[in-house]
Write a protein that holds these residues in place. Structure first.
Motif, PDB file in Angstrom:
ATOM      1  N   LEU A  61      25.919  44.957  48.817  1.00 39.32           N
ATOM      2  CA  LEU A  61      24.916  44.127  48.147  1.00 39.32           C
ATOM      3  C   LEU A  61      25.047  44.215  46.623  1.00 39.32           C
ATOM      4  CD1 LEU A  61      21.788  44.736  50.399  1.00 39.32           C
ATOM      5  CD2 LEU A  61      23.268  42.766  50.360  1.00 39.32           C
ATOM      6  N   ALA A  62      26.191  44.649  46.155  1.00 39.18           N
ATOM      7  CA  ALA A  62      26.530  44.660  44.715  1.00 39.18           C
ATOM      8  C   ALA A  62      25.676  45.630  43.916  1.00 39.18           C
ATOM      9  CB  ALA A  62      26.422  43.253  44.135  1.00 39.18           C
ATOM     10  N   LYS A  63      25.357  46.753  44.541  1.00 40.73           N
ATOM     11  CA  LYS A  63      24.535  47.748  43.829  1.00 40.73           C
ATOM     12  C   LYS A  63      25.328  48.356  42.666  1.00 40.73           C
ATOM     13  CE  LYS A  63      23.594  50.080  47.705  1.00 40.73           C
ATOM     14  NZ  LYS A  63      23.782  49.269  48.903  1.00 40.73           N
ATOM     15  N   THR A  64      26.563  48.756  42.956  1.00 37.12           N
ATOM     16  CA  THR A  64      27.391  49.384  41.915  1.00 37.12           C
ATOM     17  C   THR A  64      27.665  48.394  40.792  1.00 37.12           C
ATOM     18  OG1 THR A  64      28.419  50.651  43.679  1.00 37.12           O
ATOM     19  CG2 THR A  64      29.508  50.709  41.549  1.00 37.12           C
ATOM     20  N   LEU A  65      27.983  47.172  41.189  1.00 36.01           N
ATOM     21  CA  LEU A  65      28.274  46.134  40.196  1.00 36.01           C
ATOM     22  C   LEU A  65      27.057  45.895  39.303  1.00 36.01           C
ATOM     23  CD1 LEU A  65      30.332  43.945  39.305  1.00 36.01           C
ATOM     24  CD2 LEU A  65      29.234  42.412  40.926  1.00 36.01           C
ATOM     25  N   LEU A  66      25.908  45.876  39.932  1.00 38.93           N
ATOM     26  CA  LEU A  66      24.660  45.622  39.217  1.00 38.93           C
ATOM     27  C   LEU A  66      24.407  46.694  38.144  1.00 38.93           C
ATOM     28  CD1 LEU A  66      22.228  43.674  39.361  1.00 38.93           C
ATOM     29  CD2 LEU A  66      21.164  45.281  40.927  1.00 38.93           C
ATOM     30  N   ARG A 200      31.981  31.982  43.477  1.00 43.49           N
ATOM     31  CA  ARG A 200      32.423  32.806  42.341  1.00 43.49           C
ATOM     32  C   ARG A 200      33.577  33.707  42.734  1.00 43.49           C
ATOM     33  NH1 ARG A 200      27.337  35.114  38.864  1.00 43.49           N
ATOM     34  NH2 ARG A 200      26.240  33.155  38.572  1.00 43.49           N
ATOM     35  N   ASN A 201      33.493  34.249  43.940  1.00 41.08           N
ATOM     36  CA  ASN A 201      34.545  35.157  44.399  1.00 41.08           C
ATOM     37  C   ASN A 201      35.873  34.419  44.534  1.00 41.08           C
ATOM     38  OD1 ASN A 201      36.052  36.606  46.851  1.00 41.08           O
ATOM     39  ND2 ASN A 201      34.810  38.083  45.712  1.00 41.08           N
ATOM     40  N   MET A 202      35.794  33.174  45.013  1.00 40.61           N
ATOM     41  CA  MET A 202      37.029  32.390  45.185  1.00 40.61           C
ATOM     42  C   MET A 202      37.647  32.030  43.835  1.00 40.61           C
ATOM     43  SD  MET A 202      36.345  29.890  48.425  1.00 40.61           S
ATOM     44  CE  MET A 202      34.778  29.271  47.909  1.00 40.61           C
ATOM     45  N   ALA A 203      36.796  31.987  42.808  1.00 41.57           N
ATOM     46  CA  ALA A 203      37.285  31.582  41.485  1.00 41.57           C
ATOM     47  C   ALA A 203      37.769  32.766  40.644  1.00 41.57           C
ATOM     48  CB  ALA A 203      36.170  30.843  40.751  1.00 41.57           C
ATOM     49  N   LEU A 204      37.776  33.954  41.229  1.00 39.68           N
ATOM     50  CA  LEU A 204      38.138  35.139  40.433  1.00 39.68           C
ATOM     51  C   LEU A 204      39.606  35.128  40.009  1.00 39.68           C
ATOM     52  CD1 LEU A 204      36.204  37.974  42.274  1.00 39.68           C
ATOM     53  CD2 LEU A 204      35.796  37.103  39.977  1.00 39.68           C
ATOM     54  N   GLY A 212      54.184  42.773  39.883  1.00 34.74           N
ATOM     55  CA  GLY A 212      53.475  41.910  40.840  1.00 34.74           C
ATOM     56  C   GLY A 212      52.187  41.405  40.235  1.00 34.74           C
ATOM     57  N   ALA A 213      51.194  41.211  41.090  1.00 33.37           N
ATOM     58  CA  ALA A 213      49.884  40.738  40.638  1.00 33.37           C
ATOM     59  C   ALA A 213      48.815  41.336  41.536  1.00 33.37           C
ATOM     60  CB  ALA A 213      49.822  39.212  40.701  1.00 33.37           C
ATOM     61  N   VAL A 214      47.607  41.479  41.015  1.00 32.82           N
ATOM     62  CA  VAL A 214      46.481  41.981  41.806  1.00 32.82           C
ATOM     63  C   VAL A 214      45.338  40.969  41.721  1.00 32.82           C
ATOM     64  CG1 VAL A 214      46.961  44.451  41.636  1.00 32.82           C
ATOM     65  CG2 VAL A 214      45.659  43.321  39.847  1.00 32.82           C
ATOM     66  N   VAL A 215      44.523  40.979  42.778  1.00 33.61           N
ATOM     67  CA  VAL A 215      43.386  40.054  42.820  1.00 33.61           C
ATOM     68  C   VAL A 215      42.287  40.605  41.924  1.00 33.61           C
ATOM     69  CG1 VAL A 215      41.688  38.969  44.333  1.00 33.61           C
ATOM     70  CG2 VAL A 215      43.994  39.435  45.179  1.00 33.61           C
ATOM     71  N   ASN A 216      41.734  39.754  41.103  1.00 33.85           N
ATOM     72  CA  ASN A 216      40.645  40.177  40.212  1.00 33.85           C
ATOM     73  C   ASN A 216      39.387  40.489  41.017  1.00 33.85           C
ATOM     74  OD1 ASN A 216      41.716  40.112  37.609  1.00 33.85           O
ATOM     75  ND2 ASN A 216      41.613  37.873  37.578  1.00 33.85           N
ATOM     76  N   THR A 217      38.604  41.427  40.502  1.00 30.67           N
ATOM     77  CA  THR A 217      37.291  41.707  41.083  1.00 30.67           C
ATOM     78  C   THR A 217      36.224  41.311  40.073  1.00 30.67           C
ATOM     79  OG1 THR A 217      37.170  43.933  40.186  1.00 30.67           O
ATOM     80  CG2 THR A 217      38.226  43.686  42.341  1.00 30.67           C
ATOM     81  N   GLU A 218      34.977  41.409  40.500  1.00 32.18           N
ATOM     82  CA  GLU A 218      33.865  41.086  39.599  1.00 32.18           C
ATOM     83  C   GLU A 218      33.870  42.017  38.385  1.00 32.18           C
ATOM     84  OE1 GLU A 218      33.606  41.385  42.811  1.00 32.18           O
ATOM     85  OE2 GLU A 218      32.528  39.684  43.652  1.00 32.18           O
TER      86      GLU A 218
END
Lengths: 346, 292
Positions: A61-66, A200-204, A212-218
């Motif tokens: 639920l995005a607690k850490t991100l928050l 938003r997640n799809m637009a990261l 190589g490359a890595v997928v961005n996170t929030e």
């Protein structure tokens, strides 16, 4: 009414400065976290009053991100500790280690020395670790060896508990829960918020890294630029302290606390600390809502977060399948509908 | 000294020697003892004869046939001087009568049996001659359980009386409690005098706080928001065309820093005027039941 209007004008000017800062923080958080306005409000209440907060909710639920984005917005230090069964108090507080060059013990402070501490899944750690953290929360200082170190200011613990997986956990007893000013229960986002999260997640996107490359996170797209300073925070804390609490509001708080102590379904009622927390949190909410005085709505909005983790239902209520939330709501509905429990002075 | 030895020999040693002789004589086996006092046993019961000394070579039991009335077995054989053996025999009879066990023996080396002393035995029958089976056990009556029945009856009676007393006494005390206790006043009962006292400026701070909550409860019931979250209720009420202004004015009078209920009595009277002559039936039955 003219005097009221004049005072209201003064209120607006006084509160406006803080309101701009608060709104800027909320906007900054909203750029990364979708919805969760209630949680952001509760975190700001905790931050402005110096009261620790316990967040209950399933993972994801995005607690850490928050908490992370909040710390970045106000330019505060942030640490996260994942509580596990094998964690030791010294892993949090710090310890003395032997420096082989000088042959002397050197104190190495732990991750608790920060402004915002996210204690993730606090109920997974053994009681002595919980005790060490909760003691530091209360004392705002840590003793390592023979030395005592004050914790930085502001110091706020945001603990989380997963209410689903209870196997192998150590539930926090009521006395320790009482040390948290607020206990907020996070809900899943509603469908419109969920849609926004997915978009938003799809637009990261991705970013190049090495070969190589890595997928961005929030966390990667989070704005690192703070929108306020420590002075803004102190100003808010001061403003909360200046929020007017009417005698009528104090009577409401006393009434609510008394009802928890005399309710037939409640075995353990609220301590005086609950009343203090209710007033503190209401003052902070009043500031966030742009008022310089508290109203009963603040009490009703915050009642569950302040009271629910401090009461324990009795056996009969549990046997009847009642929940703390249901009992508290019934009790709040009874305010005014049934005679007051507080002694009258006729 | 000689006299003392003679005295000792006469009074102690001689009688002791006689007693020992008598014991040895009595204990010594006698070949003829068996013949004089025949061994006896009941039908089917085994009996053993020890130290039977028989002359000649070693003996064994003959082949048993179906008609043999005696079953004989040699338990042990020991040499007993030249050309003699001492036997320990065990037998049991199948038919009552007197028998000679020597008739059931033969030489092991198949030589002639020769003269053997008789080994008489007597097999007795416990049953009369006409009876071949023992009596069946006599039928006895089942022991009475009068004690158990008695106590169970007593316990049942006590339980019935006790239950009756508990129900009766409890009901009586409940009735008495109902008679003595007055039902708590309903919201409509309490709202009216509180409003009047508030208009008159006679309410204390605690009562003023209670009145504010009573008005919230009143509007919550009136708008049928009983099951709505209390925090949500206050938000809804603030937006309501009638309840909203009431709550906002109360907020100004009770919660703002410059509010003073004592000074604003006329304003309070103005706000609460619509609730001054509130008819009792303005609150529905649900409201009254909530208050009780």
């Amino acid at each position: 009414m003219n005097s009221s209007a004049a005072s209201q004008h003064e209120i607006s000017e006084e509160v406006l400065k803080n309101a701009q800062f608060i709104q800027a923080v909320r906007d900054q958080v909203a750029t990364v976290v979708v919805g969760q306005d209630e949680v952001v409000e509760r975190l700001l209440i905790s931050l402005f009053t110096g009261g620790h907060i316990l967040l209950q909710g399933v993972p994801g639920l995005a607690k850490t991100l928050l908490v992370s984005v909040l710390s970045k917005s106000i330019d505060l230090d942030f640490s996260r500790i994942q509580f596990t069964i094998d964690l030791l108090p010294s892993d949090i507080l710090g310890s003395q280690i032997l420096d082989q060059k000088t042959n002397e013990f050197v104190t190495r402070t732990g991750p608790i020395f920060t402004n915002l501490l996210l204690a993730d899944e606090i109920n997974r750690a053994a009681p002595k670790v919980q005790g060490a953290l909760l003691e530091a929360m209360q004392e705002r200082k840590v003793t390592i060896g023979n030395e005592t170190f004050p914790l930085p200011a502001p110091f706020l613990v945001i603990a989380t508990q997963n209410p689903v997986e209870q196997a192998g956990t150590f539930e926090l007893p009521e006395a320790q829960l009482d040390r948290f000013m607020l206990c907020h229960r996070l809900d899943y986002p509603d469908p419109s918020e969920e849609r926004e999260v997915l978009k938003r997640n799809m637009a990261l996107g991705i970013r190049r890294e090495d070969r190589g490359a890595v997928v961005n996170t929030e966390f990667d797209v989070m704005q690192q630029q703070p929108v306020g300073t420590a002075d803004d925070l102190v100003a808010c804390m001061q403003a909360v302290n200046d929020i007017h609490v009417s005698d009528t509001f104090v009577e409401h708080v006393i009434e609510v606390i008394n009802r928890t102590r005399n309710h037939p379904n409640i075995e353990l009622g609220c301590s005086p600390r609950a009343g203090i927390a209710l007033v503190k949190a209401s003052r902070a909410r009043a500031l966030i809502q742009g008022r310089n005085y508290v109203i009963p709505e603040d009490l009703f909005v915050l009642a569950e977060d302040v009271i629910l983790h401090r009461i324990r239902l009795n056996y009969e209520a549990l046997a009847d399948g009642l929940t703390g939330q249901g009992v508290l709501q019934d009790m709040l509905r009874d305010l005014g509908a049934t005679p007051s429990l507080v002694g009258r002075e006729d | 000294m000689r006299d003392r030895q003679a005295f000792f020999r006469t009074l102690i040693l001689q009688p002791l020697a006689l007693v020992l002789l008598a014991c040895v004589y009595g204990a010594a086996p006698s070949p003829s003892a068996a013949a004089e006092e025949p061994s006896s046993a009941s039908v089917g019961m085994s009996q053993r004869i020890e130290d039977v000394i028989l002359p000649g070579s070693e003996l064994q039991v003959k082949q048993i046939t179906d008609d043999d009335p005696i079953i004989l077995r040699i338990v042990s054989i020991h040499p007993h001087g030249p050309d003699m053996f001492r036997y320990e025999l065990e037998y049991y009879g199948l038919q009552p009568g007197e028998y000679n066990l020597a008739d059931f023996l033969e030489r092991k080396d198949k030589s002639a049996l020769g003269e053997l002393p008789a080994i008489p035995v007597r097999i007795k029958s416990i049953l009369p001659a006409s009876r071949v089976e023992p009596n069946s056990p006599s039928a006895t009556s089942i022991p009475r359980i009068g004690g158990y029945q008695f106590w169970m009856t007593i316990i049942f009676l006590l339980w019935t009386v006790g239950a009756f007393l508990i129900v009766f006494v409890k009901r009586k005390s409940a009735n008495e409690t109902d008679e003595t206790q007055q039902p708590p006043p309903s919201l409509s009962d309490r709202l009216q005098p509180m409003v009047e006292k508030a208009i008159a400026g006679k309410l204390t701070q605690t009562q003023m706080a209670e009145l504010e909550m009573m008005l919230v409860a009143f509007w919550r019931k009136r708008l049928h928001l009983e099951q709505t979250d209390v925090a949500e209720v206050t938000r809804i009420l603030r937006q309501h065309e009638e309840a909203g202004p009431l709550l906002q004015q109360l907020e100004i009078l009770l919660h703002r820093p410059d509010a003073d209920p004592q000074l604003n009595s006329p304003q309070i009277a103005q706000i609460l005027e619509p609730y001054q002559n509130l008819p009792a039936d303005a609150l529905d039955e649900e409201l009254a039941s909530l208050a009780t």
